[in-house]
Design a protein around this motif. Structure first.
Motif, PDB file in Angstrom:
ATOM      1  N   ILE A 115      35.384  55.892  30.780  1.00  0.00           N
ATOM      2  CA  ILE A 115      34.850  54.542  30.626  1.00  0.00           C
ATOM      3  C   ILE A 115      34.650  53.922  32.000  1.00  0.00           C
ATOM      4  N   GLY A 116      33.521  53.240  32.187  1.00  0.00           N
ATOM      5  CA  GLY A 116      33.267  52.455  33.382  1.00  0.00           C
ATOM      6  C   GLY A 116      33.057  50.998  33.016  1.00  0.00           C
ATOM      7  N   ILE A 117      33.420  50.093  33.926  1.00  0.00           N
ATOM      8  CA  ILE A 117      33.377  48.661  33.646  1.00  0.00           C
ATOM      9  C   ILE A 117      32.581  47.939  34.730  1.00  0.00           C
ATOM     10  N   SER A 118      31.646  47.122  34.292  1.00  0.00           N
ATOM     11  CA  SER A 118      30.976  46.137  35.139  1.00  0.00           C
ATOM     12  C   SER A 118      31.352  44.765  34.596  1.00  0.00           C
ATOM     13  N   TYR A 119      31.416  43.760  35.475  1.00  0.00           N
ATOM     14  CA  TYR A 119      31.912  42.461  35.001  1.00  0.00           C
ATOM     15  C   TYR A 119      31.350  41.324  35.841  1.00  0.00           C
ATOM     16  N   GLN A 120      31.316  40.127  35.220  1.00  0.00           N
ATOM     17  CA  GLN A 120      30.896  38.918  35.922  1.00  0.00           C
ATOM     18  C   GLN A 120      31.855  38.645  37.075  1.00  0.00           C
ATOM     19  N   MET A 121      31.285  38.404  38.242  1.00  0.00           N
ATOM     20  CA  MET A 121      32.071  38.308  39.465  1.00  0.00           C
ATOM     21  C   MET A 121      32.715  36.937  39.654  1.00  0.00           C
ATOM     22  N   HIS A 122      33.699  36.874  40.551  1.00  0.00           N
ATOM     23  CA  HIS A 122      34.252  35.647  41.130  1.00  0.00           C
ATOM     24  C   HIS A 122      35.101  34.818  40.171  1.00  0.00           C
ATOM     25  N   GLY A 123      35.295  35.276  38.941  1.00  0.00           N
ATOM     26  CA  GLY A 123      36.086  34.500  37.991  1.00  0.00           C
ATOM     27  C   GLY A 123      37.577  34.659  38.224  1.00  0.00           C
ATOM     28  N   LEU A 124      38.348  33.826  37.552  1.00  0.00           N
ATOM     29  CA  LEU A 124      39.813  33.848  37.651  1.00  0.00           C
ATOM     30  C   LEU A 124      40.425  33.904  36.264  1.00  0.00           C
ATOM     31  N   VAL A 125      41.287  34.894  36.055  1.00  0.00           N
ATOM     32  CA  VAL A 125      42.106  34.979  34.847  1.00  0.00           C
ATOM     33  C   VAL A 125      43.563  34.977  35.288  1.00  0.00           C
ATOM     34  N   VAL A 126      44.387  34.133  34.678  1.00  0.00           N
ATOM     35  CA  VAL A 126      45.819  34.118  34.988  1.00  0.00           C
ATOM     36  C   VAL A 126      46.604  34.435  33.714  1.00  0.00           C
ATOM     37  N   THR A 127      47.598  35.305  33.859  1.00  0.00           N
ATOM     38  CA  THR A 127      48.415  35.714  32.721  1.00  0.00           C
ATOM     39  C   THR A 127      49.890  35.685  33.092  1.00  0.00           C
ATOM     40  N   ASP A 128      50.732  35.725  32.050  1.00  0.00           N
ATOM     41  CA  ASP A 128      52.160  35.907  32.289  1.00  0.00           C
ATOM     42  C   ASP A 128      52.467  37.395  32.405  1.00  0.00           C
ATOM     43  N   ALA A 129      53.740  37.738  32.474  1.00  0.00           N
ATOM     44  CA  ALA A 129      54.127  39.130  32.694  1.00  0.00           C
ATOM     45  C   ALA A 129      53.754  40.038  31.529  1.00  0.00           C
ATOM     46  N   HIS A 130      53.491  39.435  30.355  1.00  0.00           N
ATOM     47  CA  HIS A 130      53.162  40.219  29.159  1.00  0.00           C
ATOM     48  C   HIS A 130      51.666  40.229  28.873  1.00  0.00           C
ATOM     49  N   LEU A 131      50.876  39.833  29.846  1.00  0.00           N
ATOM     50  CA  LEU A 131      49.419  39.821  29.765  1.00  0.00           C
ATOM     51  C   LEU A 131      48.889  38.749  28.812  1.00  0.00           C
ATOM     52  N   ASN A 132      49.720  37.748  28.525  1.00  0.00           N
ATOM     53  CA  ASN A 132      49.242  36.612  27.745  1.00  0.00           C
ATOM     54  C   ASN A 132      48.459  35.671  28.663  1.00  0.00           C
ATOM     55  N   VAL A 133      47.241  35.316  28.258  1.00  0.00           N
ATOM     56  CA  VAL A 133      46.393  34.437  29.058  1.00  0.00           C
ATOM     57  C   VAL A 133      46.957  33.023  29.028  1.00  0.00           C
ATOM     58  N   LEU A 134      47.093  32.407  30.187  1.00  0.00           N
ATOM     59  CA  LEU A 134      47.739  31.092  30.299  1.00  0.00           C
ATOM     60  C   LEU A 134      46.764  29.923  30.243  1.00  0.00           C
TER      61      LEU A 134
END
Length: 493
Positions: free
Chosen positions: A78-97
């Motif tokens: 699998i290869g991934i391309s993605y929208q640039m420059h964004g920010l995702v923040v999560t806790d240690a369990h990968l829950n989106v904050l």
């Protein structure tokens, strides 16, 4: 056997399967059918829900697998391309904050500017080749100051592609190319930008571990495989931001080669072997996908935010979806070059880097109610987008990136004959259109990262030139005059 490419855009997630033996694309699908919403809780804000990206990804995968009649075990990588420059923040369990602060969000401009001034502009440009501007690092600084309760629970910050890969594999990793697009890579030291992290007060543990752009970045977990209809253990072997990936999709790897795209945003992306920068950061320099310290490759990127987004707004809001994009293109061609003096400034999708992070908004100017109709409005919009790109191309030339031939996928705004010919006639560059897109490119990148292809020539043997748009000397002067009129309006803003 197949290679699966995923392209996480701001409108949809596209999935493509490429036959690993013939190198030909066999099926493509996207989800959702209607464009993903971009939330704007305040002026200048732009957010999306990462959990929705994941849902749309699993649905797109299932659709493309069904379209090809493929079994889960048929996918090699699998290869991934993605929208640039964004920010995702999560806790240690990968829950989106909190919702992702995406590429066209403008709130972080002052946070980047303060870092630029405080650290010293000369030092920042020598090390980062860009101002921290409105990129990922500055967006995290905004969260830290404005949402301290959220920031206190942050265990990981990620780019959108890092998050998607983490949902697939459980591994929280990134790439040097990705960090460079977030203005988190020190080009002089060839490592993450520790001095910028320290300035903002970010603990180094928040940054994902580094993996190569081409190479194994994790394997599908049982849970992710079940949701997506794939096989547990399938490797993710390539990842890149959408614009470096678009260039890679078009076999653009070497100095002097140029790629363009015109989706939600419009981009011209040129490869160089020199670490050059624009002192005003109107165009930006990142690590290209094939960069190595021994053979440096940098991507100089010009972005205009309001490209396909303007065309989409016209169709969905002004015309209430009564016209297809094809009908809009046909109608636009009924107006003459210059749209009878009607000027469109397409800057309605956030702060524009090429304008020094100003947020002008999109406008039509010079509208004459007895002279102008839908053909002039639609032509002015398409010309305005090309004129904005050309304005940035002139900046690119100042940092040593010139245009002779431009490669683009036959997709999005380049499906419009008017758009492509306007680009060729104004820039003076031949425009080569190919039968590819970001998802197909990501699939071929996965093949390179897996080692399935012996070399790039083999990987791109399935890439075909559809047609070439050559500049027409008979009309180039008319386009230059129309651009001069457009530029005069812009300079009064």
């Amino acid at each position: 056997m197949f290679l699966l490419g995923l392209d996480l855009g701001s409108s949809s997630v596209k999935a493509s399967l490429v036959n690993a033996d013939t190198n030909k694309a066999v099926a493509s699908a996207f989800f959702p059918e209607t464009e993903m919403a971009i939330d704007a809780p305040q002026p200048g804000f732009a957010e999306q829900q990462p959990d929705l990206w994941w849902h749309n990804t699993t649905q797109a995968i299932r659709l493309v697998m069904d379209a090809a009649g493929a079994k889960p075990t048929d996918v090699l990588a699998i290869g991934i391309s993605y929208q640039m420059h964004g920010l995702v923040v999560t806790d240690a369990h990968l829950n989106v904050l909190r919702p992702s602060i995406i590429w066209c969000d403008s709130r972080a401009v002052p946070y980047g500017q303060r870092a630029f001034d405080a650290l010293g502009q000369d030092r920042v440009l020598r090390h980062l080749l860009n101002s921290p501007g409105n990129f990922t690092a500055a967006k995290l600084a905004w969260v830290k100051e404005n949402q301290p309760d959220v920031y206190a629970n942050v265990a990981h910050f990620m780019l959108p592609g890092d998050y998607l890969a983490a949902r697939l594999t459980g591994d929280i990793v990134t790439t040097a190319s990705g960090l460079s697009e977030g203005i988190l890579w020190d080009f002089l030291e060839n490592q993450p930008a520790e001095f910028l992290m320290q300035y903002y007060g970010f603990d180094s543990s928040l940054m994902p571990a580094l993996r190569p752009t081409f190479g194994e970045q994790g394997r599908l977990t049982a849970a992710a495989a079940a949701e997506a209809g794939l096989a547990e253990g399938t490797p993710v072997t390539y990842r890149a931001g959408d614009q470096p990936n678009n260039a890679m999709s078009l076999n653009v790897f070497e100095p002097g080669e140029i790629a363009a795209t015109a989706g939600t945003s419009g981009v011209v992306y040129g490869v160089s072997d020199k670490a050059q920068y624009d002192p005003q950061s109107r165009v930006n320099t990142f690590l290209h996908v094939n960069h190595t310290p021994e053979a440096p490759r940098y991507g100089v990127l010009l972005c205009v935010n309001g490209t396909g987004s303007l065309n989409s707004w016209l169709r969905n809001t002004l015309f209430q979806k009564t016209l297809s994009y094809g009908s809009m293109n046909d109608m636009a061609q009924k107006a003459p070059v210059g749209a009878d003096g009607l000027v469109c400034l397409p800057f309605g999708n956030g702060a524009e880097r090429v304008l020094g992070n100003r947020e002008l908004g999109a406008t039509f100017q010079g509208l004459n109610l007895t002279r102008h109709g839908l053909p002039q409005m639609l032509r002015a919009a398409q010309e305005g987008i090309v004129f904005a790109l050309y304005y940035g191309i002139k900046v690119m030339e100042q940092v040593g990136v010139g245009l002779k031939t431009v490669r683009a996928g036959e997709a999005n705004m380049f499906l419009s004959p008017l758009f492509g010919t306007t680009f060729a006639n104004l820039s003076g560059a031949a425009v080569e259109l190919y039968n590819t897109d970001g998802a197909q490119g990501a699939a071929r990148g996965a093949g390179l990262g897996l080692g399935h292809y012996a070399n790039r020539d083999e990987a791109f043997s399935g890439l075909s030139l559809v047609r070439t748009l050559e500049p027409d000397a008979r009309v180039q002067q008319a386009y230059q005059e129309a651009y001069a009129n457009w530029l005069a309006v812009l300079e009064k803003q």
